[in-house]
Design an enzyme around this catalytic site. Sequence first.
Site: not given
Lengths: 388, 388
Positions: A167, A330, A363
């Site tokens: 991320s 995701d 995610h």
Amino acid sequence: MAKEIVITPEIEAYRREVAEIPYVSSKLTLDKPIELSSGDVLDGVEIAYDTWGTLNDDKSNVILIEHALSGNSHVADAYRKGRFAEGWWNRMVGPGKAIDTRKHYVICTNVIGGCSGSTGPSSIIPGTDRCYAMDFPVLLVKDMVDAQKAFLDQLGIERIEAVVGGSLGGMQALVWAKRYPDMVERCIAVATTWRTSAQSIAFDEVGRRAIINDPKFNDGHYTKEDPPAHGLAIARMIGHITYLCDESMTRKFGRTLIGDNIDFTMKKDFQVESYLEHQGYKFVERFDANTYLYITRAIDYFSLSHSLEGVTKRFKGTKTKFLLLSYSTDWLFTTSQMRELSDALVRAGAHVTFAELTYPFGHDSFLLEEDVQARYFKAFLEGGEDDR
Amino acid sequence: MAKEIVITPEIEAYRREVAEIPYVSSKLTLDKPIELSSGDVLDGVEIAYDTWGTLNDDKSNVILIEHALSGNSHVADAYRKGRFAEGWWNRMVGPGKAIDTRKHYVICTNVIGGCSGSTGPSSIIPGTDRCYAMDFPVLLVKDMVDAQKAFLDQLGIERIEAVVGGSLGGMQALVWAKRYPDMVERCIAVATTWRTSAQSIAFDEVGRRAIINDPKFNDGHYTKEDPPAHGLAIARMIGHITYLCDESMTRKFGRTLIGDNIDFTMKKDFQVESYLEHQGYKFVERFDANTYLYITRAIDYFSLSHSLEGVTKRFKGTKTKFLLLSYSTDWLFTTSQMRELSDALVRAGAHVTFAELTYPFGHDSFLLEEDVQARYFKAFLEGGEDDR
């Protein structure tokens, strides 16, 4: 909702191993000021950091872990203040894990702008008795990385075996590879993107508005005891939905009610509502609203280059090796964005391994999945040793 | 941001056609109380409605249009108060359109719980001088449909050629077909689902929290002049993101800045932020916060049945014909949910046409796309005439 953990002999054995790993959790004040992308200069910057393992003699076994939006420097399990405390990525980092703290000297720092020990909006402005709040300069991911670079310089570390993150952590890892290619041997970027999309910016912006519109926000001048809790909780709830996916939410909650029958109420009636609220307000206890604004802003501004051609040009001839992993579910940082990045790096002549992993938790999969992801990490970290 | 429209001869000709269609915009008070699913009873219910065209002698040409969350009864273009006013689905409904107001008697009502003329939280409680606010009973989609049924009963209409809607409108159309199969010949449900998913409930819940946490909300007792504007705007912004898609937002805004360079600011800097804020606050001018709570709640509670087997069982032997359309980029009510519904109805022996249309504007595509969607509507509405 506190988890009750039964301490099995296996867990006990593992904890003994954790206890044997040299561990430092500390702060370091940078001896030089940091010049930021905005033109502002930060002086007396403190970096909160944790390290696990032992730096070898030629200082060649450093793995730098980058944290995501709500993370901190506590990436791996450790005994902190005498108690066993879980690290946020303990599935991947620790003794015998994919990132093995017996072999590597693992460093994780809290980003500047953060609220977990490093200089950020809740820090005191040097020479005054007030904190920065919204007077803190707006940062880019680049600035977070440059502060880490200054930190490593001060430690005398000139070589990074691997920089690793998911991320926002993946963005930092990529920026490390972009700005300091001669220092970074390997870059592992997971569940991330080469530039933040309009949709992600939009979600971030709504979260920020929720915070800024909360009357308790008071232009950033709130107390720790009375923060803009509702605004920050709303922001976190929005974020949380984007970290999961329709599939995982359906599996986890579906349309299950809190009670036996529908209640005809505006109050919580579905379990998913109760879960979200819990996540939102739990977050308020451990996170600072101003930091939320600054870090999401840095994420929004993140872009390795204006175009994919630009990425290729910028990384031309890089010696850094890349492992890029995306997760099929995701929808925040999608496989298609990651594939674009992979292609652009391959065109630059880079050594790239790219894979899409199948895992049904959106995610957040990169924090939850330890099987396939760990094997990719291991193969990538070990496989490279032959041709160094 | 007001659009400047150049009146071409074509537009002038079309407007003359609109002017020739008989049009009524009015209110009707139901002569019987409505018993709601919650057990509450609403008396003196007013239904705001618009009609276009002429009811034929055997009252067999009624098309009932159902609106979505933020809609109203003004589905088609009309001269209202002497001025040309656009309808929210004027691409699909009007003279010569897929739903042709020259042939059909088109009726559209504002849902109960709404804020565009029908009885809702901002209505005065009969016999008092105060409005319902949060004392309005929580509704189901079923209740909205039952109020419409009472409305049609009062008009003496016993047969619906087609009930048509997208999103929440599609849910209403499906509930019509479920509850009153002998009355409904055709059901067109677009960009909708057979039950609201956990993810959708989650987004709705965050929007509701934003409204309820706004200090101006005051338990629903705010004035029209001083509503919980920030909370409602946040709710709308969240909703708006779910009505678009990553692809359309990238096309429309990408990472384009408002100015020439990044501004290092927490204020709006990307065009997508400015667009969202505009959408959010524009919505506040025309919509009521309490209604937002009630209608999203009804959406969350919507479920044709607990299971797909239940749907099949419930629709067994239905004579109603179904046209189900989904959009490829709609991630709020996905094609896969629609396919589940289609299969369940086919298993019930129903006459079903199901198609996924390709269009890059997410959930809102059903409001924006008029080419393929219109052809499906026309074929479905006309094709059926032979075998009636």
